[in-house]
Design a protein around this motif. Structure first.
Motif: not given
Ligand code: HEM
Length: 477
Positions: A86, A91, A95, A98, A102
């Motif tokens: 990352r 990445l 994706w 993700l 996050e």
């Protein structure tokens, strides 16, 4: 095989990126994850490189190695900023996993920040964990009441005998009602949130915007309860830590909503399945009132959190047959570890593995907080118990090995739990005032005030919102 935190990986040790990884989430994994774990173990040993939607990840398969990863927080970090791929921008932007990683909340914190967040949970969930406190009693009585509302609705819609899906027509709406109640959603916000949670959890085409709306709804809920405190988890979180911003509390509630809906719901279905598929020991333990033992068995056989969330290596470390490099990502698999544990158990003469050794609640510093476990255990036990209180007959309409499962990167749950049912003579009916008596009896405590009119109106409002999701468009809604 234990991690050796102070050694550096030899230069010629294969890196995660250099290995050819097989994708994990295949149709074979959907139908037979145990077969996939066994094959990975044969090929690679206790730790295997796999692909998760195109991103390479170390999957930890064996019980001892999984426990090591879960317990050693100085080596295995939760903060996503440790993730080398990352940090290096490797990445894919889109994706699918993700966005979830996050959302910065307790699960993805380390050290003092993490301890403080857990303390907030400890204080805020405490009042609900124990059926002897007023909040605990009210919550349990609400679960009983909601379960009875759903059974009454089933009787009204489909009759006292027939076919139903215990996942879609009982478990999911029940958990959404419990969430709405526990979090202190006002009805208007609750209805909106409920529909978006379904869209989000089912991962359909509008799941992305629905996730955004659910997060925004949680943030609005935080602001609402700051202005109008109530007897609910949101208000208790604010009481425990008034410095929480609406946005941060929204993120915490969002994560809890996933646990309370999808994961607790899967635990209800998996426990029902353990009983229904006719395992004699399980049926005996349920009739002996040992529902906790049944839940443990279900968690061992089908852990709702199949593969736990990512950890990131703080430094080079040997695990299984590989060197994991600083910043590599690992996913400890509870499901694979259980398979390993049962194999160890069956190879020991005169010894069986304790069902309490399961990792369904995690282990180590990030394990499910005790109060959350107690609360979830109460919800599961009440939801399962209520089915066997009201139904004189419940039988699977598909062989257990043909039931459809939803196997994601983290969660494994039943898509459907289709049964043939018959209700007993004293089953609840819509608008049945006598039901309140059974609510009180089932809540198993000293006489308490009946659930308020507002609370019952709330449940009815939600049921109206859920009706077309439970019965399709046939009856409108
Ligand atoms: C049967 C239902 C549940 C199961 C099987 C379950 C399981 C788990 C597991 C396996 C973890 C650890 C994840 C990891 O280490 O990657 C966890 C963490 C957590 N759970 Fe639960 N959970 C359940 C219900 C709940 C409920 C109802 C709540 C809150 C209302 C909750 C709150 C949490 C929190 C806050 C954490 C994060 C703890 C931390 O990172 O320190 N859980 N849960």
């Amino acid at each position: 095989m234990n991690p050796q935190p102070f050694a550096a990986a030899p230069a010629d040790a294969p890196s995660l990126e250099s290995l050819r990884v097989e994708p994990l989430l295949t149709s074979a994994f959907d139908t037979d994850p145990a077969g996939v774990y066994a094959q990975l173990r044969r090929m690679y040993g206790p730790v295997a490189p796999v692909g998760l939607m195109g991103v390479p990840v170390w999957l930890v398969l064996d019980y001892r190695e999984v426990l090591d990863v879960l317990r050693q927080e100085s080596v295995w970090r939760r903060d996503i900023r440790y993730w080398r791929a990352r940090a290096e921008g490797r990445l894919p932007q889109d994706w699918p996993l993700l966005a979830g990683y996050e959302v910065r909340q307790t699960m993805f914190m380390d050290d003092e920040e993490h301890l403080a967040a857990r303390q907030t949970y400890h204080s805020a969930l405490g009042p609900f964990q124990d059926a002897r406190t007023p909040q605990g009693w009210e919550l349990r009585s609400a679960v009983v009441s909601y379960a009875d509302e759903l059974v009454a609705m089933l009787a009204a819609e489909s009759g006292t005998a027939g076919f139903m899906d215990l996942a879609a027509q009982y478990t999911r709406p029940l958990l959404l009602m419990v969430t709405t109640r526990l979090f202190g959603f006002p009805v208007e916000l609750g209805d909106e949130m409920v529909i978006d949670m379904w869209r989000m959890l089912d991962g359909g085409p509008d799941a992305g915007p629905a996730t955004g709306r659910a997060l925004a709804a949680m943030t609005r809920l935080a602001a609402h309860r700051r202005a109008v405190p109530g007897d609910d988890l949101t208000s208790y979180m604010l009481l425990a830590d008034p410095s929480l911003s609406d946005e941060q509390l929204g993120r915490e509630l969002f994560m809890n909503a996933v646990y309370l809906n999808d994961i607790t719901g899967n635990m209800v279905c998996n426990t029902l399945l353990e009983v229904l598929r006719g395992n004699a020991t399980v049926r005996r333990s349920l009739s002996a009132g040992q529902i906790g033992e049944t839940i443990n068995r279900a968690a061992l056989a089908n852990s709702p959190v199949a593969n736990m969330c990512f950890r990131f290596a703080a430094r080079d470390v040997r695990l299984g047959n590989f060197w994991i490099r600083a910043g590599d990502v690992v996913s400890p698999s509870a499901a694979a570890a259980h398979q390993d544990l049962m194999a160890i158990g069956s190879s020991l003469v005169d010894s069986t593995v304790s069902t309490r050794a399961h990792l369904g609640w995690g282990a180590g510093p990030h394990q499910c907080p005790t109060a959350a476990r107690e609360l979830a255990g109460t919800v599961v036990a009440t939801a399962v118990g209520r089915v066997f209180d009201h139904f004189t007959k419940v039988e699977l309409t598909l062989p257990a090995d043909q039931l459809p499962w939803r196997s994601g990167p983290v969660v494994r749950g039943l898509r459907l739990l289709p049964v043939r049912y018959e209700l007993g003579p004293g089953h609840p009916t819509t608008g049945d005032p006598a039901r309140l008596g059974s609510v009180r009896a089932a809540a198993n405590g000293a006489p308490r005030p009946d659930p308020s009119h507002a609370s019952r109106r709330h449940a009815r409002g939600l049921l109206q919102a859920l009706r077309h999701l439970m019965w399709g468009t046939r009856k409108g809604g």
